[in-house]
Scaffold this active site. Structure first.
Site, PDB file in Angstrom:
ATOM      1  N   TYR A 189      22.045  12.339  93.891  1.00  0.00           N
ATOM      2  CA  TYR A 189      21.623  10.994  94.280  1.00  0.00           C
ATOM      3  C   TYR A 189      20.125  11.003  94.643  1.00  0.00           C
ATOM      4  CZ  TYR A 189      26.635  10.158  94.191  1.00  0.00           C
ATOM      5  OH  TYR A 189      27.949  10.076  93.786  1.00  0.00           O
ATOM      6  N   ARG A 194      22.877  16.289 104.447  1.00  0.00           N
ATOM      7  CA  ARG A 194      23.858  16.939 103.570  1.00  0.00           C
ATOM      8  C   ARG A 194      23.228  17.321 102.241  1.00  0.00           C
ATOM      9  NH1 ARG A 194      29.979  15.963 101.168  1.00  0.00           N
ATOM     10  NH2 ARG A 194      30.645  17.478 102.685  1.00  0.00           N
ATOM     11  N   GLY A 249      38.043  17.635 103.082  1.00  0.00           N
ATOM     12  CA  GLY A 249      38.046  16.311 102.477  1.00  0.00           C
ATOM     13  C   GLY A 249      39.425  15.822 102.107  1.00  0.00           C
ATOM     14  N   ARG A 250      39.944  16.313 100.989  1.00  0.00           N
ATOM     15  CA  ARG A 250      41.264  15.843 100.530  1.00  0.00           C
ATOM     16  C   ARG A 250      42.354  16.030 101.592  1.00  0.00           C
ATOM     17  NH1 ARG A 250      38.565  18.221  96.487  1.00  0.00           N
ATOM     18  NH2 ARG A 250      38.141  17.034  94.582  1.00  0.00           N
TER      19      ARG A 250
END
Length: 379
Positions: free
Chosen positions: A193, A240, A336-337
């Site tokens: 990004y 991050r 996360g998951r």
């Protein structure tokens, strides 16, 4: 053969993070879920219940939230640039604080990883250089509540003046985050990004002070960190990165960029953050199946250069977290998951209870199904 159950107590030792004392070292990382209210990308009551359910994390970071309209690369992701969005986020911070949780907002700008349909007036996305993102998909709305993956649109290069304007937009987003009641902010500088696009030799071909040498490519990071630190305080700021030493042929929504010398690039970036005195560095490792761990030499170098807290993420297991903690490489570990599917994840880890499996079909967009309806463990 009897399986040995790991002693997880080290993950439940308190740890200081800036001005906060965290109750455990288990972090809920940023997880895009694409459930904001439309039109307007406004955080809502459903999101408030989802985050409040997971407030037993040592601390949590919101899904990426775009700092301005051009910062959006996926349909239905929330923003933090309008008053309606700020009011929506207030519901979430209040719900998390009522459960004793600590929550940071992740400030996000996707740069070139976007599509004209997501941009104001269907304009081109903006980027350091006019180079189209490849090996990545964006998610666009094709109808009310309907979406599809698409290739990113060709971006246009930002002028030097526009780069300065973006830095002030990050600072304003940080002010908005404080108004919304967040405990701090994290800068999304990962996964290909905008900030990552400035850092990378592949996406930054600028000839002004923001391009060319590594020092110049790190300038945008340095100036955004300084501007946001002035607003929230360096001790309430995290950054991050997503570090890749290898690429994959897997078809993935986002990945990031592999530099020709990732070790040097990112250790220099870490030195910038150390000088700025930020609270933490979050490193997301490659998370595709059978992805390699980062080199041991890199873990060692990051620890040697950075005196703040270090968070690691990327398909981390409890065992890997305990190993990294025992070696002193990391302080906190993000799941996360597992946190998507297990609102009570810290308690499950503490008691060695089995975990719910995540449903990939309900990850992005939709209702409370696969979002706030995952069950707590029933004894």
């Amino acid at each position: 053969m009897k399986q040995t159950i790991p002693n997880t107590s080290a993950l439940f030792s308190p740890v200081k993070l800036g001005p906060y004392t965290l109750k455990n070292r288990i972090v809920m990382p940023p997880l895009t879920r694409s459930r904001s209210t439309q039109p307007g990308n406004i955080p809502n009551d459903l999101m408030a219940s989802y985050y409040a359910q997971r407030a037993s994390a040592g601390f949590m970071v919101t899904e990426g939230t775009q700092i301005e309209p051009r910062g959006q690369g996926y349909a239905w992701t929330p923003g933090i640039h309008t008053q309606a969005q700020i009011e929506g986020w207030k519901k979430i911070t209040q719900a998390v604080h009522a459960k004793g949780g600590i929550i940071f907002a992740q400030l996000w700008h996707v740069g070139r990883v976007s599509h004209t349909s997501l941009q104001p007036n269907q304009n081109q996305p903006v980027a350091p250089s006019a180079i189209t993102a490849d090996n990545v998909k964006v998610f666009i709305e094709t109808g009310p509540g309907e979406g599809a993956l698409a290739d990113p649109s060709e971006p246009r290069a930002l002028s030097t003046e526009e780069v300065s304007e973006l830095i002030t937009m990050y600072a304003q987003a940080a002010r908005n985050a404080l108004e919304a009641g967040f405990d701090g902010v994290e800068l999304h500088c990962a996964n290909g990004y905008l900030v990552n696009q400035f850092i990378s030799e592949h996406s930054n071909k600028r000839d002004d002070q923001y391009g060319g040498s590594l020092e110049n490519r790190l300038r945008f990071l340095k100036e955004v960190v300084a501007a946001v630190s002035d607003v929230v305080g360096a001790d309430r700021l995290g950054v991050r990165f997503a570090l890749l030493f290898a690429s994959t042929g897997e078809d993935r929504v986002y990945l990031g960029l592999v530099e020709s010398d990732p070790h040097h690039t990112y250790i220099e970036a870490v030195k910038v953050l150390e000088k700025a005195g930020i609270a933490y560095l979050s490193i997301a490792e490659a998370d595709w199946d059978n992805a390699p761990d980062l080199p041991e030499s890199f873990y060692q170098a990051v620890r040697a250069e950075f005196s703040g807290r270090i968070i690691y993420a990327g398909k981390y297991t409890v065992e890997k977290s305990l190993n990294m903690l025992s070696k002193g490489y990391g302080d906190l570990f993000a799941f996360g998951r597992p946190f998507i599917a297990n609102p009570d994840l810290p308690e499950r880890i503490a008691h060695h209870w089995p975990l719910n499996e995540v449903d990939p079909a309900t990850m992005y967009g939709g209702t409370e199904i696969g979002y706030s309806d995952y069950p707590y463990y029933q004894k």
